[in-house]
Design an enzyme around this catalytic site. Structure first.
Site, PDB file in Angstrom:
ATOM      1  N   GLY A 512      32.479  45.437  38.879  1.00  0.00           N
ATOM      2  CA  GLY A 512      33.462  45.530  39.946  1.00  0.00           C
ATOM      3  C   GLY A 512      34.853  45.313  39.429  1.00  0.00           C
ATOM      4  N   GLY A 515      41.971  43.065  42.914  1.00  0.00           N
ATOM      5  CA  GLY A 515      43.374  42.787  42.728  1.00  0.00           C
ATOM      6  C   GLY A 515      43.667  41.824  41.605  1.00  0.00           C
ATOM      7  N   ASP A 628      43.421  38.602  51.587  1.00  0.00           N
ATOM      8  CA  ASP A 628      42.909  39.903  51.137  1.00  0.00           C
ATOM      9  C   ASP A 628      41.463  40.075  51.580  1.00  0.00           C
ATOM     10  OD1 ASP A 628      43.077  42.387  49.979  1.00  0.00           O
ATOM     11  OD2 ASP A 628      42.745  41.699  47.931  1.00  0.00           O
TER      12      ASP A 628
END
Length: 864
Positions: A512, A515, A628
């Site tokens: 993965g 940010g 986020d």
């Protein structure tokens, strides 16, 4: 006057002979004994009307000990007892005088009495709520049983801060036991001999609403609550099904139990702790408790210990003995430390009080931890966290040991034992020292050679680390040894970069990205699988600042938050080691081509995510705003259990900072309007993002996307929604479509078509209404995450979305349609007007993404 006195005396005499029950109140100069009211099983006073409660001189279980009790008649539950620690015999009496209540045994010895009162007593009154009250001539309260609770509270009763419930020894022996439920200024805590083993705030079924100082605990028709501001503010709540009568009791076993009653039938609604192995003495002293799925805990003894007797009173070490707390020899001096040793409990052990206590030493090795315990006569055992170097001391009393099924805490337990008299130790040493010359002649050459090999290896390893730092371009930066030059309590396990390179096979398998950097799969030496995140864009540069934040993140534990296993801060490298989530992120499961998520799985993911966010906002020592929230940061474990990742990396906020913080940035498509209007950022920003994620769970596709293949809805079924939600074939801004369908009550048209009818309109409506409430443009109109959890669970009513605060979605919809047309005119398959580096969205064949990061702060307001 004489006639009146004669009649009064006659009535009192008749009552004494017949032992009839009195209703509600009695006057002074009244005497009661068990035999006097034996036909009523010792009861002599009933509450008014329905007679829910009675006052009796009672012997629970038919024992020889008698107590003055208030009893819930239908269930037979004793809710209060006067002389719990001073029982009387069957011939003992209770006297009510103008001075109060007194209880004496048959020989006249006083066992219990009410304290001195400010006025003479006019009556003893039993209220409908079960409160026994002494009243003056003006019906003012002089003394109340509710103010002196034993092990139980009922509806209408308050347990103030600083007060506590104390368990009975058993159901038949009402003497004060070892368990307490204490109300502090912030929580309700279960304790055993001063050691905490459960907190209300840490229970998954309880939610923290505010950080006010707790004033009292109470139960009512809707649940259990810790109140502040004289009942106008709820600090912690645990919602239960509505009930007109319930009892909360600290059971003799150490469980805090809440029961609701309908007639004589009682139903257990709540028990804490739910894990029986958390009860301190469930398996006796040093007994080993293993949690079972069905039949409750199973008990045995740790390796190297054996049972004291057949009654499971605990375990003792084989071949040695256990010291007493602050033990001494006959002459009063403390035993020599040479007589003490430590018996290891083995791996995977835990102790009920560890999660509720602070280490006595931080960042030390095992020998230092043992030395501390050896020098403290109150210390009977230690638990040592091998990853952080934290040393926990178990003092004065030892309870049961818990066998853990996971090894992730890396906790080692050691019991202090007496191995023999000091003289025996001395003799052993003397006999061994006589053999030293012969042994030395044989071993010294080999020892010298081994020492040279070890020194050579250490020199080579140091040189290799230095070369790596030079290659990485930070030869002038702090060395890894500098990390030891400062002290941060609670720091998680520190890994060397070399260890993580080996664990990840030199960062071979990327699973993965986001940010803050890429994530790689790894396997530690203990065979546990981890996810290693390479931080590439963290604002904190200094090692100390980085580690300070990591210490806070590592101390946060919740079932719906990804656990931080450790970290690496070496040179310029910053890496985080997390528990591995075997089902990956929500976006891959929800938007990918694999098996479709069923509705119940989606709902559990939504509820778990909401609980995790509620904990970050209200359950932590410092409020944490995620900033986020998106499907990429919601990871899934077995049975699709949702856990939030990357929390705490954006920014840790104090209450004073939370209303002023305006500098963070999230991911397009989930940004609240206040990001772009330079308004204050608060936890309501996460609520907005969660609402957007909730809509994606409903539809099974991205909100900021165009539909070109099978995921498209049938536009003919969209009615008026399509004209306002989109323009152009297959272009739909889903949040606006959700608003349109909500206004028309056509919820089924919003559900993922892949579910093929395996969901009801009511289920879809629930999530859509919660989501629309979360995405209100005005932050103050959004619910907090605690209330979101309550709406999802059904403990509080669903909110009603305010259309006037959702009109901005129509402006978003038009801009989305315009951006989609620009994309089509340019012939681009995936057109990003303002891509952001921290968005890790993966484009699929059925979706292409157009979002709103390009909208200016002047444009964002739209029609109102």
């Amino acid at each position: 006057m004489r006639t009146f006195l004669f009649c009064t005396s006659f009535l009192f005499y008749a009552a004494f002979v017949s032992g009839s029950l009195f209703s509600e109140s009695i006057s002074p100069n009244f005497t009661a004994s068990y035999y006097q009211f034996i036909d009523n099983k010792g009861a002599f006073l009933l509450s008014r009307n329905n007679g829910t409660f009675e006052v009796a001189i009672f012997n629970p279980g038919g024992q020889t000990n008698f107590y003055l009790c208030v009893i819930h008649v239908a269930s037979g539950t004793i809710i209060w007892s006067a002389n719990a620690d001073a029982p009387i015999s069957s011939s003992g009496k209770m006297d009510l005088t103008v001075h109060g209540i007194s209880i004496a045994d048959e020989d006249g010895s006083l066992k219990w009495s009410t304290p001195p009162l400010r006025s003479p007593v006019h009556a003893l009154h039993l209220t409908e709520m079960g409160n026994l009250v002494l009243l003056d001539q003006f019906n003012g309260s002089l003394w109340e049983s509710f103010h002196f609770p034993t092990d139980t509270i009922v509806i209408g009763q308050r347990l103030p801060e600083g007060a506590m419930l104390s368990s009975a020894v058993s159901t038949n022996n009402l003497s004060t036991g070892d368990y307490r439920l204490a109300i502090t200024d912030s929580d309700a805590i279960l304790q055993w001999k001063g050691q905490a083993y459960w907190k209300l705030s840490m229970d998954d079924r309880a939610y923290t609403n505010a950080n006010y100082v707790v004033e009292y605990m109470a139960i009512n028709r809707t649940g259990l609550f810790l109140f502040s501001h004289n009942g106008s503010a709820v600090v912690i709540q645990m919602s239960l099904s509505p009930s007109d009568f319930r009892i909360a009791q600290l059971d003799a076993s150490g469980h805090f139990i809440i029961r609701r009653f309908s007639g004589s039938d009682g139903e257990q609604e709540f028990v804490g702790p739910i894990n029986g192995c958390q009860i301190p003495l469930v398996c006796g002293r040093i007994g080993l408790c293993v949690a079972a799925q069905s039949n409750g805990p199973t008990c045995s003894c740790p390796q190297g210990f054996h049972e004291v007797s057949q009654n499971s009173s605990g375990c003792v070490p084989s071949g040695s003995s256990l010291p007493l707390a602050c033990y001494s020899t006959k002459n009063g001096s403390q035993l020599n430390s040479s007589a003490l040793s430590y018996s290891m409990l083995g791996f995977g052990m835990d102790y009920f009080a560890i999660d509720f206590s602070e280490p006595v030493r931080y960042g030390v090795n095992l020998s230092v931890c043992q030395e501390f315990c050896t020098s403290d006569c109150s210390c009977l055992a230690i638990f040592y966290d091998n990853s952080s170097g934290s040393c926990y001391a178990l003092e004065n009393d030892l309870g049961s040991i818990i066998s853990s099924t996971t090894y992730e805490d890396d906790m080692l337990g050691y019991i202090k034992v007496i191995v023999g008299a000091p003289s025996d130790v001395h003799n052993t040493y003397s006999s061994q020292s006589q053999q030293f010359p012969v042994i030395a002649l044989v071993l010294l050459p080999f020892t010298g050679l081994l020492l040279m090999v070890v020194l050579g290896f250490l020199w080579w390893r140091r040189r290799k680390v230095s070369n790596r730092e030079i290659k990485l371009g930070h030869a002038s930066s702090l060395s890894s040894g500098d990390l030891d030059s400062f002290y941060i309590p609670g720091l998680p396990q520190r890994f060397d970069l070399e260890e993580l390179e080996v664990a990840t096979d030199n960062f071979k398998t990327q699973i993965g990205s986001g940010g803050f950097g890429a994530v790689y799969k790894g396997t530690l030496p203990d065979k546990s699988v981890v996810a290693v995140k390479k931080i590439t864009s963290l604002g904190v540069q200094g090692k100390k600042e980085f580690c300070t934040e990591i210490a806070v993140i590592g101390s946060i534990h919740h079932v719906n938050l990804v656990k931080l296993r450790g970290f690496c801060a070496q040179g310029r490298q910053r890496l985080l080691v997390y528990e591995y989530m075997n089902r990956g992120s929500l976006d891959k499961t929800l938007f990918g081509s694999g098996p479709v998520l069923e509705w119940q799985e989606r709902f559990e993911i939504a509820l778990g995510t909401a609980r995790g966010l509620a904990y970050l906002h209200t359950g932590c020592e410092q409020k944490i705003i995620h900033c986020d929230v998106k499907p990429e940061n919601i990871l899934l474990h077995d049975q699709f259990q949702a856990k939030i990742s990357d929390f705490g990396l954006s920014k840790l906020l104090s209450p004073e900072q939370s209303s002023l913080f305006t500098t963070m940035r999230g991911t397009r498509g989930y940004l609240a309007p206040e990001w772009l209007t330079n308004s204050a950022i608060s936890e309501k920003t996460d609520v907005y993002s969660f609402g957007m994620v909730l809509l994606e769970l409903v539809s099974g596709r991205k909100n900021c996307s165009t539909r070109t293949q099978s995921h498209s809805m049938d536009n003919s079924n969209s009615g008026g929604g399509q004209s306002t939600s989109s323009s152009g074939s297959g272009v739909v801004y889903f949040p606006l479509l959700a608003l349109d369908m909500h206004e028309q009550g056509r919820y089924m048209e919003l559900a993922d078509p892949r579910l093929e009818g395996r969901v009801t309109s009511e289920e879809v409506e629930k999530l859509v209404r919660v989501a629309l409430c979360c995405v209100h443009e005005e932050p103050s109109w959004r619910p907090n995450m605690v209330n979101v959890v309550g709406m999802l669970e059904g403990s509080i009513p669903l909110g009603q979305p305010r259309v006037e605060s959702l009109n901005f979605l129509r402006f978003y919809g038009r801009r989305f349609a315009e951006a989609s047309m620009i994309k089509e005119e340019n012939g681009q398959s995936d057109f990003m007007l303002f891509p952001q580096a921290n968005d890790s969205t993966t484009t699929t064949t059925s979706e292409s993404h157009v979002c709103f990061s390009y909208i200016s702060s002047q444009q964002i307001s739209g029609p109102r």
